[in-house]
Design a protein around this motif. Structure first.
Motif, PDB file in Angstrom:
ATOM      1  N   ALA A  39      27.948  28.985  40.272  1.00  0.00           N
ATOM      2  CA  ALA A  39      28.642  30.186  39.507  1.00  0.00           C
ATOM      3  C   ALA A  39      29.501  29.852  38.509  1.00  0.00           C
ATOM      4  CB  ALA A  39      29.099  31.291  40.422  1.00  0.00           C
ATOM      5  N   CYS A  40      30.137  28.477  38.666  1.00  0.00           N
ATOM      6  CA  CYS A  40      30.963  28.228  37.565  1.00  0.00           C
ATOM      7  C   CYS A  40      30.534  27.482  36.537  1.00  0.00           C
ATOM      8  CB  CYS A  40      32.070  27.050  38.455  1.00  0.00           C
ATOM      9  SG  CYS A  40      32.957  27.683  39.750  1.00  0.00           S
ATOM     10  N   ARG A  41      31.128  27.904  35.186  1.00  0.00           N
ATOM     11  CA  ARG A  41      30.767  27.264  33.983  1.00  0.00           C
ATOM     12  C   ARG A  41      30.854  25.806  33.891  1.00  0.00           C
ATOM     13  NH1 ARG A  41      29.405  25.063  30.192  1.00  0.00           N
ATOM     14  NH2 ARG A  41      29.393  25.315  27.933  1.00  0.00           N
ATOM     15  N   TRP A  42      31.993  25.255  34.435  1.00  0.00           N
ATOM     16  CA  TRP A  42      32.048  23.559  34.401  1.00  0.00           C
ATOM     17  C   TRP A  42      31.060  22.763  35.436  1.00  0.00           C
ATOM     18  CZ3 TRP A  42      32.897  22.604  39.573  1.00  0.00           C
ATOM     19  CH2 TRP A  42      33.732  23.539  40.265  1.00  0.00           C
ATOM     20  N   PHE A  43      30.349  23.534  36.118  1.00  0.00           N
ATOM     21  CA  PHE A  43      29.266  22.685  36.937  1.00  0.00           C
ATOM     22  C   PHE A  43      28.291  22.658  36.184  1.00  0.00           C
ATOM     23  CE2 PHE A  43      26.134  22.589  40.468  1.00  0.00           C
ATOM     24  CZ  PHE A  43      26.086  21.343  40.683  1.00  0.00           C
ATOM     25  N   ALA A  44      27.754  21.079  36.084  1.00  0.00           N
ATOM     26  CA  ALA A  44      26.553  20.956  34.997  1.00  0.00           C
ATOM     27  C   ALA A  44      25.394  20.634  35.696  1.00  0.00           C
ATOM     28  CB  ALA A  44      26.980  19.602  34.351  1.00  0.00           C
ATOM     29  N   GLY A  45      25.348  20.780  36.942  1.00  0.00           N
ATOM     30  CA  GLY A  45      24.219  20.385  37.622  1.00  0.00           C
ATOM     31  C   GLY A  45      23.287  21.605  38.199  1.00  0.00           C
ATOM     32  N   LYS A  46      23.483  22.760  37.544  1.00  0.00           N
ATOM     33  CA  LYS A  46      22.513  23.866  37.945  1.00  0.00           C
ATOM     34  C   LYS A  46      21.250  23.948  37.709  1.00  0.00           C
ATOM     35  CE  LYS A  46      26.650  27.228  36.491  1.00  0.00           C
ATOM     36  NZ  LYS A  46      27.099  26.119  35.789  1.00  0.00           N
ATOM     37  N   ALA A  47      20.737  23.131  36.735  1.00  0.00           N
ATOM     38  CA  ALA A  47      19.436  23.275  36.503  1.00  0.00           C
ATOM     39  C   ALA A  47      18.430  22.047  37.243  1.00  0.00           C
ATOM     40  CB  ALA A  47      19.075  22.876  35.211  1.00  0.00           C
ATOM     41  N   ARG A  48      19.336  21.056  38.089  1.00  0.00           N
ATOM     42  CA  ARG A  48      18.786  20.065  38.759  1.00  0.00           C
ATOM     43  C   ARG A  48      18.612  20.401  40.379  1.00  0.00           C
ATOM     44  NH1 ARG A  48      22.815  14.782  37.957  1.00  0.00           N
ATOM     45  NH2 ARG A  48      20.816  13.992  39.188  1.00  0.00           N
ATOM     46  N   GLN A  49      17.592  19.908  41.112  1.00  0.00           N
ATOM     47  CA  GLN A  49      17.417  20.222  42.375  1.00  0.00           C
ATOM     48  C   GLN A  49      18.466  19.682  43.233  1.00  0.00           C
ATOM     49  OE1 GLN A  49      13.572  19.209  43.698  1.00  0.00           O
ATOM     50  NE2 GLN A  49      13.858  19.564  45.866  1.00  0.00           N
ATOM     51  N   GLN A  50      19.185  20.408  43.726  1.00  0.00           N
ATOM     52  CA  GLN A  50      20.399  19.972  44.479  1.00  0.00           C
ATOM     53  C   GLN A  50      20.109  19.493  45.859  1.00  0.00           C
ATOM     54  OE1 GLN A  50      23.463  23.116  44.049  1.00  0.00           O
ATOM     55  NE2 GLN A  50      22.687  23.260  41.810  1.00  0.00           N
ATOM     56  N   ALA A  51      20.580  18.460  46.435  1.00  0.00           N
ATOM     57  CA  ALA A  51      20.454  18.228  48.013  1.00  0.00           C
ATOM     58  C   ALA A  51      21.754  18.308  48.601  1.00  0.00           C
ATOM     59  CB  ALA A  51      20.323  16.600  47.854  1.00  0.00           C
ATOM     60  N   GLY A  52      22.954  18.974  48.025  1.00  0.00           N
ATOM     61  CA  GLY A  52      24.173  19.251  48.756  1.00  0.00           C
ATOM     62  C   GLY A  52      25.244  18.955  48.140  1.00  0.00           C
ATOM     63  N   PHE A  53      26.376  19.496  48.851  1.00  0.00           N
ATOM     64  CA  PHE A  53      27.782  18.874  48.497  1.00  0.00           C
ATOM     65  C   PHE A  53      28.591  18.272  49.515  1.00  0.00           C
ATOM     66  CE2 PHE A  53      26.219  22.705  45.463  1.00  0.00           C
ATOM     67  CZ  PHE A  53      26.734  22.191  44.512  1.00  0.00           C
ATOM     68  N   ARG A  54      29.421  17.363  49.018  1.00  0.00           N
ATOM     69  CA  ARG A  54      30.194  16.843  50.005  1.00  0.00           C
ATOM     70  C   ARG A  54      31.560  16.429  49.517  1.00  0.00           C
ATOM     71  NH1 ARG A  54      31.781  11.357  51.776  1.00  0.00           N
ATOM     72  NH2 ARG A  54      30.886  10.249  49.659  1.00  0.00           N
TER      73      ARG A  54
END
Length: 561
Positions: A39-54
């Motif tokens: 939901a953050c504007r600064w995150f550039a990976g919204k359009a990519r298929q995400q595998a998770g956060f660490r």
């Protein structure tokens, strides 16, 4: 231990011992970070298929306190993984605001990650930029040039000349700027008289110092160029054996009326209103402003050219074979993609854009020959660090003068690429293209000119643009002076400017085809101007043995009125 059945984050550990609770860390990674970060504007990976956060690394910054408590914020280095492509790293500072804290009710909703209980203490886990205690700790450490040892390296706070001596000691008021962008902005020294300092917290991290910090600190600390927001300090994550990572930079706040794109649009209004009446009107102060910007651009480049600085990162370099091949590889790849886009979208273009596109595609062999000329042509001009993303939107109008901002470089380039040294004419080409956009967008996009033939608007906009371009270039070259080591002679200036103008216009073409087809004619016209100049060079050179035919420029002939 962490209660995984609870809706909110809950741990028997105190907040200050959070990193010891691996279950709580895992819950943050899997349940709280994904929805919040996306939901953050600064995150550039919204359009990519995400595998998770660490959570890869955790730094600690203690809050300032008179009662010696050890409250702190954590600087999480969060790794975002994807199904395809490289992972990315982001900076996410977090703090815990107890339910009874006076500031709890004023935390911006977009800064709240979750409700939480730590050692039976209820409150909110928040993005720490919204916590006044964290902002004060950042400022104190920077003002006092602190070094904070961490489990992974250390955080080093540098103070720059832009931070006034009177502001080193004591607390200073602060707030978060309500602007959503790729970074976060904090201001300090808030008062009725204005605000003193601006701190940019970089969210997406790169394994190198940020080029903006390099350039702004160099200009502030080692030159007399004052037309930037002065460098006041930076926050660097240092680790042994690997390049430093920039987490944030502070600068002096500057008076800002509007950016120069908006100001140029205002200046174009008189010109725009006169066009339907077949009048050509440019106010004299427009030329004065353009001339001043040309001088400021030249002064910036003279400041960046410092043969006595002793800093290899800023030492001037020649046009090496490696540099030329880098530019050529990038340009040829760009060119091929743009040709394909034009072919696929040709029928969607208006008649004027179609004519320009046709001549552009017909000129492919001539452009290839020009590129080969760049590969082998003897060049004695020099390359230096430059702004890198220079256009009217990067220049603030401050009443009677200008302030140049945002030295981060081309957004789509890697950090390493942004630090490559170029001819200063790359910046000049960016500004020239920006002026061309300003007049073209104004004339082709306004209701006042909606009924006028496009070919007439094209000719009128070109007359305005050429006057402005020549005014800017004359002031720039006069400021640089001749002779100067940066530029061997006028022939090299003209040739290199064509190289960078062509690269810039071809780059622009892709965006317009994809997002604003009605504007495709603007970069195409810029490409056409370069092609015309390339053909003049061919015709004027008696030694050139080229069998390429002349271009069919008759396709671009507009009807006479």
């Amino acid at each position: 231990m962490f209660d995984s059945t609870a809706t909110n984050l809950s741990s028997r550990y105190a907040w200050n011992n959070l990193i010891g609770d691996q279950d709580a860390i895992r819950f943050l990674e899997t349940a709280i970070l994904p929805p919040y970060v996306n939901a953050c504007r600064w995150f550039a990976g919204k359009a990519r298929q995400q595998a998770g956060f660490r959570i890869q690394v955790v730094h600690e910054i203690a809050f300032l306190s008179d009662n010696q408590t050890d409250d702190k914020a954590f600087l999480f280095i969060v790794e975002a993984a994807y199904a395809d492509g490289e992972t990315e790293r982001y900076l996410l500072p977090l703090s815990f605001v107890e339910a009874g804290h006076p500031d709890a009710s004023s935390i911006a909703p977009k800064g709240i990650l979750t409700r939480a209980d730590f050692d039976q203490e209820s409150g909110l886990v928040v993005d720490a930029i919204y916590d006044e205690r964290f902002r004060q700790a950042l400022y104190f450490n920077l003002a006092h040039q602190q070094t904070l040892d961490q489990t992974s390296g250390k955080l080093t706070f540098h103070r720059g000349k832009g931070l006034a001596v009177d502001d080193i000691n004591g607390l200073i008021t602060s707030r978060v700027l309500p602007v959503d962008s790729s970074n976060s902005a904090l201001v300090f020294g808030v008062s009725d008289q204005g605000e003193k300092y601006f701190l940019k917290l970089y969210r997406k991290l790169f394994q190198e110092t940020n080029p903006e910090v390099d350039l702004v600190s160099f200009l502030t600390e080692k030159s007399n160029f004052s037309h930037i927001p002065a460098y006041a300090g930076s926050v660097i994550w240092e680790q042994e054996g690997v390049p430093d990572i920039t987490l944030g930079m502070m600068q002096r706040m500057v008076e800002n009326q509007q950016d120069s794109w908006s100001q140029t649009g205002d200046y174009l209004n008189d010109f725009l209103y006169a066009v339907p009446h077949r009048l050509f009107t440019i106010r004299e102060d427009v030329f004065d402003r353009v001339e001043l910007l040309g001088r400021r651009t030249g002064q910036m480049h003279l400041a960046l050219y410092d043969p006595d600085s002793g800093d290899p990162a800023f030492a001037a370099e020649p046009f090496t074979d490696d540099y030329r091949e880098f530019i050529i590889r990038r340009f040829e790849s760009l060119l091929e993609r743009r040709y394909n886009l034009l072919i696929d979208n040709y029928t969607k273009l208006d008649p004027l854009a179609q004519s320009l596109a046709w001549v552009f595609m017909e000129a492919k062999e001539m452009i290839d020959e020009f590129v080969d000329d760049f590969r082998t042509r003897p060049l004695e001009s020099l390359r230096i660090r430059i702004h890198g993303d220079y256009h009217l939107g990067q220049v603030l109008a401050t009443g009677k003068d200008f302030i140049i901002i945002d030295f981060e470089g081309e957004p789509e380039s890697s950090i390493s690429e942004r630090k490559i040294k170029h001819s200063p004419l790359k910046d000049v080409a960016g500004m020239i293209r920006s002026y061309h956009y300003a007049v073209s967008a104004k004339l082709f996009g306004s209701t006042e000119t909606a009924g006028i033939e496009p070919d007439h608007l094209q000719r009128v906009s070109e007359r305005w643009f050429k006057l402005i371009r020549d005014t800017y270039m004359d002031a720039y070259l006069e400021t640089i002076g001749s002779p100067h080591p940066l530029f061997k002679n006028s022939n090299e200036v003209n040739f290199l400017l064509l190289v960078y103008l062509l690269e810039k216009a071809v780059y622009e073409l892709g965006y317009e085809i994809s997002y604003r087809p009605a504007w495709v004619k603007i970069p195409l016209k810029g490409i056409m101007d370069v092609i015309r100049e390339i053909e003049k060079i061919r015709i004027a050179d008696p030694t050139r043995n080229s069998e390429l035919p002349l271009l069919q420029m008759g396709l671009l002939q507009t009807k006479k009125e």
